[in-house]
Design a protein around this motif. Sequence first.
Motif, PDB file in Angstrom:
ATOM      1  N   LEU A 605      -1.005  64.234  34.883  1.00 16.04           N
ATOM      2  CA  LEU A 605      -0.309  63.560  33.495  1.00 16.04           C
ATOM      3  C   LEU A 605       0.937  64.026  32.886  1.00 16.04           C
ATOM      4  N   VAL A 606       1.468  65.037  33.511  1.00 20.35           N
ATOM      5  CA  VAL A 606       2.864  65.768  33.210  1.00 20.35           C
ATOM      6  C   VAL A 606       3.598  64.365  34.083  1.00 20.35           C
ATOM      7  N   ARG A 607       3.021  63.914  35.185  1.00 13.00           N
ATOM      8  CA  ARG A 607       4.280  63.070  36.755  1.00 13.00           C
ATOM      9  C   ARG A 607       4.039  61.986  35.243  1.00 13.00           C
ATOM     10  N   ALA A 608       3.457  61.232  34.876  1.00 13.02           N
ATOM     11  CA  ALA A 608       3.349  60.683  34.004  1.00 13.02           C
ATOM     12  C   ALA A 608       4.244  60.388  32.511  1.00 13.02           C
ATOM     13  N   GLN A 609       3.862  61.493  32.288  1.00 20.64           N
ATOM     14  CA  GLN A 609       4.949  62.168  31.116  1.00 20.64           C
ATOM     15  C   GLN A 609       6.444  62.034  31.755  1.00 20.64           C
ATOM     16  N   ALA A 610       7.267  62.310  32.566  1.00 20.81           N
ATOM     17  CA  ALA A 610       8.402  62.451  33.011  1.00 20.81           C
ATOM     18  C   ALA A 610       8.905  61.157  33.408  1.00 20.81           C
ATOM     19  N   ARG A 611       7.625  60.213  33.803  1.00 16.15           N
ATOM     20  CA  ARG A 611       8.597  58.917  34.285  1.00 16.15           C
ATOM     21  C   ARG A 611       9.452  58.022  33.005  1.00 16.15           C
ATOM     22  N   GLY A 612       9.246  57.771  31.625  1.00 20.45           N
ATOM     23  CA  GLY A 612      10.328  57.725  30.250  1.00 20.45           C
ATOM     24  C   GLY A 612      11.886  58.050  31.060  1.00 20.45           C
ATOM     25  N   ARG A 613      11.231  59.546  30.794  1.00 15.95           N
ATOM     26  CA  ARG A 613      12.429  60.336  31.177  1.00 15.95           C
ATOM     27  C   ARG A 613      13.272  59.877  31.558  1.00 15.95           C
ATOM     28  N   LEU A 614      12.647  59.706  33.426  1.00 15.91           N
ATOM     29  CA  LEU A 614      13.083  58.901  34.466  1.00 15.91           C
ATOM     30  C   LEU A 614      14.083  58.179  34.704  1.00 15.91           C
ATOM     31  N   ALA A 615      13.525  57.126  33.975  1.00 19.66           N
ATOM     32  CA  ALA A 615      14.120  55.861  33.873  1.00 19.66           C
ATOM     33  C   ALA A 615      15.940  55.931  33.152  1.00 19.66           C
ATOM     34  N   ARG A 616      15.813  56.460  32.128  1.00 18.91           N
ATOM     35  CA  ARG A 616      17.093  57.146  31.109  1.00 18.91           C
ATOM     36  C   ARG A 616      17.875  58.364  31.568  1.00 18.91           C
ATOM     37  N   THR A 617      17.051  58.744  32.761  1.00 19.41           N
ATOM     38  CA  THR A 617      18.453  59.646  33.085  1.00 19.41           C
ATOM     39  C   THR A 617      19.792  59.427  33.589  1.00 19.41           C
ATOM     40  N   GLY A 618      20.734  60.685  33.519  1.00 15.98           N
ATOM     41  CA  GLY A 618      22.128  60.010  33.802  1.00 15.98           C
ATOM     42  C   GLY A 618      22.906  58.998  33.554  1.00 15.98           C
ATOM     43  N   ALA A 619      21.798  58.148  32.366  1.00 16.98           N
ATOM     44  CA  ALA A 619      21.971  56.847  32.123  1.00 16.98           C
ATOM     45  C   ALA A 619      23.272  57.272  30.780  1.00 16.98           C
ATOM     46  N   GLU A 620      24.115  55.993  31.176  1.00 13.47           N
ATOM     47  CA  GLU A 620      25.376  56.391  29.058  1.00 13.47           C
ATOM     48  C   GLU A 620      24.741  54.676  28.824  1.00 13.47           C
ATOM     49  N   ALA A 621      23.986  54.059  28.957  1.00 10.52           N
ATOM     50  CA  ALA A 621      23.223  53.247  28.717  1.00 10.52           C
ATOM     51  C   ALA A 621      22.021  52.347  29.548  1.00 10.52           C
ATOM     52  N   ALA A 622      21.389  51.651  28.528  1.00 14.06           N
ATOM     53  CA  ALA A 622      20.688  50.783  29.233  1.00 14.06           C
ATOM     54  C   ALA A 622      20.171  49.895  28.585  1.00 14.06           C
ATOM     55  N   LEU A 623      20.079  48.887  29.958  1.00 13.30           N
ATOM     56  CA  LEU A 623      19.835  47.497  29.319  1.00 13.30           C
ATOM     57  C   LEU A 623      18.153  46.975  29.768  1.00 13.30           C
ATOM     58  N   LEU A 642      22.644  52.602  24.528  1.00 10.09           N
ATOM     59  CA  LEU A 642      23.395  53.646  23.967  1.00 10.09           C
ATOM     60  C   LEU A 642      22.914  55.275  23.911  1.00 10.09           C
ATOM     61  N   LEU A 643      22.500  55.486  25.257  1.00  7.76           N
ATOM     62  CA  LEU A 643      22.613  57.490  25.625  1.00  7.76           C
ATOM     63  C   LEU A 643      23.462  58.095  25.081  1.00  7.76           C
ATOM     64  N   ASP A 644      24.719  57.497  25.691  1.00  6.33           N
ATOM     65  CA  ASP A 644      25.290  58.472  25.309  1.00  6.33           C
ATOM     66  C   ASP A 644      26.329  58.830  23.854  1.00  6.33           C
ATOM     67  N   GLN A 645      26.310  60.030  23.497  1.00  4.24           N
ATOM     68  CA  GLN A 645      27.427  60.185  21.900  1.00  4.24           C
ATOM     69  C   GLN A 645      28.081  59.871  21.916  1.00  4.24           C
ATOM     70  N   SER A 646      28.914  59.873  22.618  1.00  2.47           N
ATOM     71  CA  SER A 646      30.160  58.968  22.779  1.00  2.47           C
ATOM     72  C   SER A 646      30.482  57.513  22.550  1.00  2.47           C
ATOM     73  N   LEU A 647      29.363  57.128  22.978  1.00  2.00           N
ATOM     74  CA  LEU A 647      29.032  55.399  23.074  1.00  2.00           C
ATOM     75  C   LEU A 647      28.569  55.881  21.620  1.00  2.00           C
ATOM     76  N   VAL A 648      27.854  55.628  21.349  1.00  2.58           N
ATOM     77  CA  VAL A 648      27.313  55.623  20.141  1.00  2.58           C
ATOM     78  C   VAL A 648      27.826  56.143  18.441  1.00  2.58           C
ATOM     79  N   ASP A 649      29.261  57.108  18.748  1.00  5.31           N
ATOM     80  CA  ASP A 649      29.988  57.014  17.205  1.00  5.31           C
ATOM     81  C   ASP A 649      30.378  56.576  17.449  1.00  5.31           C
ATOM     82  N   ARG A 650      31.013  55.328  18.407  1.00  5.31           N
ATOM     83  CA  ARG A 650      32.173  54.141  18.184  1.00  5.31           C
ATOM     84  C   ARG A 650      31.401  53.015  17.236  1.00  5.31           C
ATOM     85  N   ARG A 651      30.568  53.513  17.000  1.00  9.62           N
ATOM     86  CA  ARG A 651      29.246  52.828  15.963  1.00  9.62           C
ATOM     87  C   ARG A 651      29.783  51.223  16.194  1.00  9.62           C
TER      88      ARG A 651
END
Length: 806
Positions: A605-623, A642-651
Amino acid sequence: MSGLVGLIDALAVLTASTPDGVLSGLFGLRELGFGQEGVTLGFERSLPAWGWLLIVLGCAGLGWAGYRRLEGPRPARIGLAVVRTLLLLTLVVLAMGPRLERVRERLERDWVLVLVDRSVSMRVADAPLAIEGAPRATRDQQLRQMLERHAPMFAELAREREVVWLGFDAAAFDLRKRDTGEGPVVLPIAEGRRTAIGAALSSALARAAARPLSAVVVFSDGRSIDEPPAAVVRRLVGERVPIHVVPLGSPQAASDVAIAQAVAPEAAFAGDQAPVNVRLDRRGPAAGSAGVLRLEERATGRVLDEQRLEAGDPRWQDDAAAITLVAQELLPGEAQWAVRFVPDTPDLLPENDRATIDLRVVDRPLRVLYIDGTPRWERRFLTSMFLRERSVRSSSMLLAARRTFIEEGDVDIGFPPTTDQGWAEYDVVVLGDVRAGMFSNEQLDQLREHVASRGAGLLWIGGVSHTPSSWRGTPLEDLLPFRMDRGAGVGTSSNPVVVERTESGERLGVLRLDESLSNWPAYLSDPATGWNRLWWWQRVEDDAIKPTAEVLAHFRPAEGVGGPWPAVLTMPYGAGRVVYVATDEIWRYRYGRGEPLFERFYLPLVRAQARGRLARTGAEAALGVSPRPALVERPARVEVRLLDQSLVDRRLPAIRVLVRPMGEGVRGMAQTLTLGVEDTGARRALSQGYAASWLPTEPGVYEVVVDEPLLAPLGLRIEVEVLADSDELRDPMADHEALASLSQRTGGRVLDIDTLADLPEALPRREVVVAGLPQIEPLWDRPIVLVVLLMMLVMEWVGRRLIRLI
């Protein structure tokens, strides 16, 4: 001079062998002549018979009146009166415009329209025709053999009639006739994604408008997305134009099992298990749907998991089956798998028996934060499990009412996170029976956004004191899989229950507690086992469950009747997932078998929940593109987050994405998409999404690349497979009954490879004789006419001299 020449020419033919030839020679006729076939004598200004009678009588009266009172021998005067009568009649005849006429007629041959199916369903190998070296022939091979075998018949038919060859799929199009070689026409590759017999018939009949139409011949398997319009059928019936059909393919429905969908997580942890959810569709007789569904490595063919499926398997519901295959003990790296269905008997469409899966396996510990508020047995064994599991790095905390902390785990943190960066350290947060008031609203907002935007997991474990009751009205109430306004009733020890897994739990690949890690043990759901009974549990009513929540396991009463009630619920929330366990007595499973059952319950159960987080970990943006695979002419969603706050702030107001085909065999065109900003309505966002729809037009593999200068260094690109969403292949069974019905309604015949030779006899003769402008040869202006007039004038003048009237 010309008259003399004409006279000489006329005298030259006096030796002709027939009187008609003599007359034609006298008149100097070359193109038309007397006595020729189809040539008649006519007048430019015609008169009825009674008119000619009056003219003859009038001319005779005038001729006799001119000589009746003159002196002279009576016979001579009668002869002169006859000559004058003939002269007057000749003048009248010349005034009427005598001419020779021949009506020009041509025979317009009747048309035979031959429609040949060129849709992709012609590739289905179910034809009864035997092909050398192949167990079964495709419908296209069957068609080609028919045309080759009966090529002489079609050649003879083309000499007598106008045979128009048309191919068709969604519409009709011309086929090029073959001068030499096999068959009467050149058949293009059968690749039409849809067949529309009705539209093809309408188009073909428009081609034959105002033509004498004998019949329509249709070579097809009968599968069509439309029916011939009623007006078209009425027209054919009214004009007595039959439709002769030549059915292709098997007259009996063949069995086909197709992998409609295969879905797996984008990423997983090394040593973890990854579920692959497969949906199978079957068509035709159920007897042919037995086989083995396998998950295997594409490169080596090594089988990772497999399940046997029988024709009468209860998992078949409405000709569809949902099966979950699970790969165990994943190795780090890029996993490339294939899902393959191996039928016991030959399948109708082998190409739809396979699907591909790509998965990223990450070799790093799973990071867990466990916060509880009560020193209960469930907490004790969970904390020990996290410490014992090498693939997990945990921080466990007992948060007392007076904000005193008792810490256990691999990593000491001192106090719960108070910043976004603090929560970002964890893949899964476990909340036990802890009071909501122990956290500030800002902390709860941060945790909610961590789940929604970063894809983290949140595991609730219900308790007697605070969960879920104290969370009503807090920012995390939205993350409960049931509505708090309906409440969550708490059972008592006098109502023991047992747990059983649901189909949703099987599909997610969790709650596999048996030795093989593939099923829920039957003894855990059997009240007679005894030690499997849970004496404290929370009763969540069905009408309180949120629409997007799923029940992974049920409570059933160990004594008496009632239920079932939800035991484990899950719900997606943004990019993450929430799980709620409505009991804290899973530790009781240790009585029977020790630690394994407890670990097999919670760790997946814990591993299944972590997979969504794993797909985004370390990424500044996801396609991403969904669904995958995409379907032709079906909208696909293209998203950049956009997952990186500096990219989000560029609006950024928009993001451009380039979609281009890969490989020479893909006929699709490159497209540029402009992704617009998504408004989530959140007060504070840790990510920003951009999305647009893409409509693929051709099947194949496409490359999706972010074409935005700011994001160029990230190299965001993915490959997307586009499949033909063909009604042909969704249901490839031949429909011979539809063809027979169409033929019967129009008075046609159903032909096969043997009776096709009788086609010429079944075609009614509809050729027509078309009258054109007549060919005319005038006679009044011929030299011989002048000669005859002069001769009659001379005769009358000589006669008058002889009887001394001049």
